[in-house]
Every structure is written in C-alpha cells, then in structure tokens.
Design a protein around this motif. Structure first.
Motif, mmCIF file in Angstrom:
data_model
loop_
_atom_site.group_PDB
_atom_site.id
_atom_site.type_symbol
_atom_site.label_atom_id
_atom_site.label_comp_id
_atom_site.label_asym_id
_atom_site.label_seq_id
_atom_site.Cartn_x
_atom_site.Cartn_y
_atom_site.Cartn_z
ATOM 1 N N GLN A 171 10.614 7.041 -6.193
ATOM 2 C CA GLN A 171 11.485 6.214 -6.964
ATOM 3 C C GLN A 171 11.615 4.988 -6.526
ATOM 4 O O GLN A 171 11.872 4.477 -5.659
ATOM 5 N N LEU A 172 11.427 3.809 -7.540
ATOM 6 C CA LEU A 172 11.275 2.484 -7.467
ATOM 7 C C LEU A 172 12.860 2.036 -7.900
ATOM 8 O O LEU A 172 13.231 2.047 -8.866
ATOM 9 N N VAL A 226 19.574 -17.831 -19.159
ATOM 10 C CA VAL A 226 18.674 -16.725 -19.683
ATOM 11 C C VAL A 226 18.661 -15.654 -18.471
ATOM 12 O O VAL A 226 18.485 -16.225 -17.169
ATOM 13 N N GLN A 227 18.767 -14.514 -18.688
ATOM 14 C CA GLN A 227 18.815 -13.380 -17.631
ATOM 15 C C GLN A 227 17.350 -13.539 -16.823
ATOM 16 O O GLN A 227 16.380 -13.777 -17.273
ATOM 17 N N GLY A 228 17.833 -13.180 -15.227
ATOM 18 C CA GLY A 228 16.447 -12.996 -14.782
ATOM 19 C C GLY A 228 15.738 -11.592 -14.884
ATOM 20 O O GLY A 228 16.218 -10.584 -15.240
ATOM 21 N N GLN A 229 14.346 -11.466 -14.863
ATOM 22 C CA GLN A 229 13.572 -10.454 -15.296
ATOM 23 C C GLN A 229 12.491 -10.082 -14.222
ATOM 24 O O GLN A 229 12.300 -10.850 -13.434
ATOM 25 N N PHE A 230 12.044 -9.049 -14.351
ATOM 26 C CA PHE A 230 11.101 -8.507 -13.172
ATOM 27 C C PHE A 230 10.086 -7.553 -13.955
ATOM 28 O O PHE A 230 10.302 -6.861 -14.821
ATOM 29 N N THR A 231 9.021 -7.333 -13.222
ATOM 30 C CA THR A 231 7.910 -6.619 -13.532
ATOM 31 C C THR A 231 7.413 -5.559 -12.495
ATOM 32 O O THR A 231 7.242 -6.464 -11.577
ATOM 33 N N PHE A 232 7.312 -4.318 -12.331
ATOM 34 C CA PHE A 232 6.639 -3.750 -11.238
ATOM 35 C C PHE A 232 5.191 -3.584 -11.804
ATOM 36 O O PHE A 232 5.303 -3.062 -12.923
ATOM 37 N N GLN A 233 4.262 -3.677 -11.184
ATOM 38 C CA GLN A 233 2.986 -3.543 -11.348
ATOM 39 C C GLN A 233 2.297 -2.567 -10.398
ATOM 40 O O GLN A 233 2.723 -2.710 -9.163
ATOM 41 N N VAL A 234 1.287 -2.187 -10.755
ATOM 42 C CA VAL A 234 0.451 -1.301 -9.966
ATOM 43 C C VAL A 234 -0.924 -1.437 -10.102
ATOM 44 O O VAL A 234 -1.424 -2.224 -11.057
ATOM 45 N N SER A 235 -1.678 -0.968 -9.073
ATOM 46 C CA SER A 235 -3.302 -1.576 -8.919
ATOM 47 C C SER A 235 -3.936 -0.450 -8.206
ATOM 48 O O SER A 235 -3.194 0.293 -7.306
ATOM 49 N N ASP A 236 -5.155 -0.252 -8.179
ATOM 50 C CA ASP A 236 -5.861 0.584 -7.430
ATOM 51 C C ASP A 236 -6.362 0.201 -6.240
ATOM 52 O O ASP A 236 -6.562 1.034 -5.409
ATOM 53 N N ASP A 237 -6.557 -1.147 -6.026
ATOM 54 C CA ASP A 237 -6.968 -1.704 -4.762
ATOM 55 C C ASP A 237 -5.996 -2.946 -4.390
ATOM 56 O O ASP A 237 -6.269 -3.778 -3.518
ATOM 57 N N ASP A 296 0.759 -1.183 0.187
ATOM 58 C CA ASP A 296 0.139 0.046 0.081
ATOM 59 C C ASP A 296 0.985 1.143 0.017
ATOM 60 O O ASP A 296 1.679 1.532 1.016
ATOM 61 N N VAL A 297 0.889 1.936 -1.314
ATOM 62 C CA VAL A 297 1.636 3.323 -1.117
ATOM 63 C C VAL A 297 0.723 4.568 -1.278
ATOM 64 O O VAL A 297 1.268 5.485 -1.668
ATOM 65 N N ARG A 298 -0.619 4.431 -0.918
ATOM 66 C CA ARG A 298 -1.426 5.358 -1.139
ATOM 67 C C ARG A 298 -0.967 6.855 -0.332
ATOM 68 O O ARG A 298 -1.279 7.793 -0.768
ATOM 69 N N ASP A 352 10.432 5.918 -11.920
ATOM 70 C CA ASP A 352 9.438 6.784 -11.095
ATOM 71 C C ASP A 352 8.440 5.884 -10.779
ATOM 72 O O ASP A 352 7.691 5.187 -11.720
ATOM 73 N N LEU A 353 7.868 5.955 -9.724
ATOM 74 C CA LEU A 353 6.465 5.476 -9.151
ATOM 75 C C LEU A 353 5.521 6.798 -9.130
ATOM 76 O O LEU A 353 5.631 7.847 -8.593
ATOM 77 N N PRO A 354 4.450 6.710 -9.983
ATOM 78 C CA PRO A 354 3.387 8.090 -10.022
ATOM 79 C C PRO A 354 2.795 8.040 -8.541
ATOM 80 O O PRO A 354 2.446 6.996 -7.977
ATOM 81 N N ALA A 355 2.679 9.319 -8.246
ATOM 82 C CA ALA A 355 1.854 9.618 -7.191
ATOM 83 C C ALA A 355 0.599 8.994 -7.082
ATOM 84 O O ALA A 355 -0.274 8.749 -5.926
ATOM 85 N N THR A 356 -0.057 8.864 -8.218
ATOM 86 C CA THR A 356 -1.374 8.257 -8.587
ATOM 87 C C THR A 356 -1.522 6.687 -8.287
ATOM 88 O O THR A 356 -2.693 6.064 -8.018
#
Length: 125
Positions: free
Chosen positions: A44-45, A58-69, A36-38, A95-99
């Motif tokens: 900055q991530l 094969v290299q390790g990969q990652f994904t940052f995901q965002v959600s409203d809830d 929770d980052v509300r 950047d992690l948006p403030a939204t």
C-alpha cells in the motif's frame, strides 16, 4: 505458512515544495528518485499533502509513477492532491501492484505557497 515480512519504505520523504511547478516540470525537490521495490511484493502506498498556515491558491498535486527499470516504460499509477484550506492535511492509500519494479512520486501544481508532500510504501514482503 510463514507470515509475510512487513516493512515501511520511504518513497518521498516529507518535504515542502515551493509553488510554481507542473507535472512536466516539478518545482525544485518535487521529483522523487526511483525506489527499487522488486523484492517487496507490492503493498500500500500512503500519501500525505499538507498545507501550511498560508494555504495555496491552487492545491498541491502528486503522481505516483512506476517503471520496469527506473528509466523506461514509465507509467502513471495514480494521481491525487490536497485542498486549499490553511493548515489542512489530506491523506490516503492506494495499491502498489506486486509487478511494479520501481516507483517514484512527483509533487507539483500548488500556487502562491509551499505544500508539504510525503509518500511511503507499506510493503507486503
């Protein structure tokens, strides 16, 4: 004017993730919980992908995901990865948006050897 409060929030604690996972089905431990980052106003991530003394094929990969809830309206914010060099570490900031209300990190893709992933948020306030 008051200076913003800064804080560091763990998004994905450093963990060696076994080979064999995919984005759709990360290996055990490769799916971070929703954080929770509300109240943090974005920031900055920072990410890290570190290989052991035996590099993955094969290299390790990652994904940052965002959600409203933390359960719905999930979208990928950014995807990155490491390399296939033994004992190397790749790092970066995005950047992690403030939204954003919730954020998590998925770690996957490495083959033959485990890779250590880490993600933190340098929050603005």
């Amino acid at each position: 004017m008051t200076a913003p409060t800064r804080s560091t929030v763990t998004i994905f604690a450093a963990a060696a993730i076994a080979a064999g996972g995919t984005k759709a089905a990360p290996a055990a431990g490769g799916t971070g919980g929703w954080v929770d980052v509300r109240t943090l106003n974005g920031g900055q991530l920072a990410w890290s992908v570190k290989n052991g003394s035996s590099a993955p094929t094969v290299q390790g990969q990652f994904t940052f995901q965002v959600s409203d809830d933390g359960a719905n309206n999930i979208t990928d914010l950014w995807t990155g990865g490491g390399d296939t060099v033994a004992s190397s570490e790749q790092t970066g900031l995005i950047d992690l948006p403030a939204t954003a209300s919730y954020v998590r990190m998925l770690c996957y893709g490495n083959t033959t050897n485990a890779v250590t992933f880490r993600g933190v948020l340098f929050a603005k306030g």
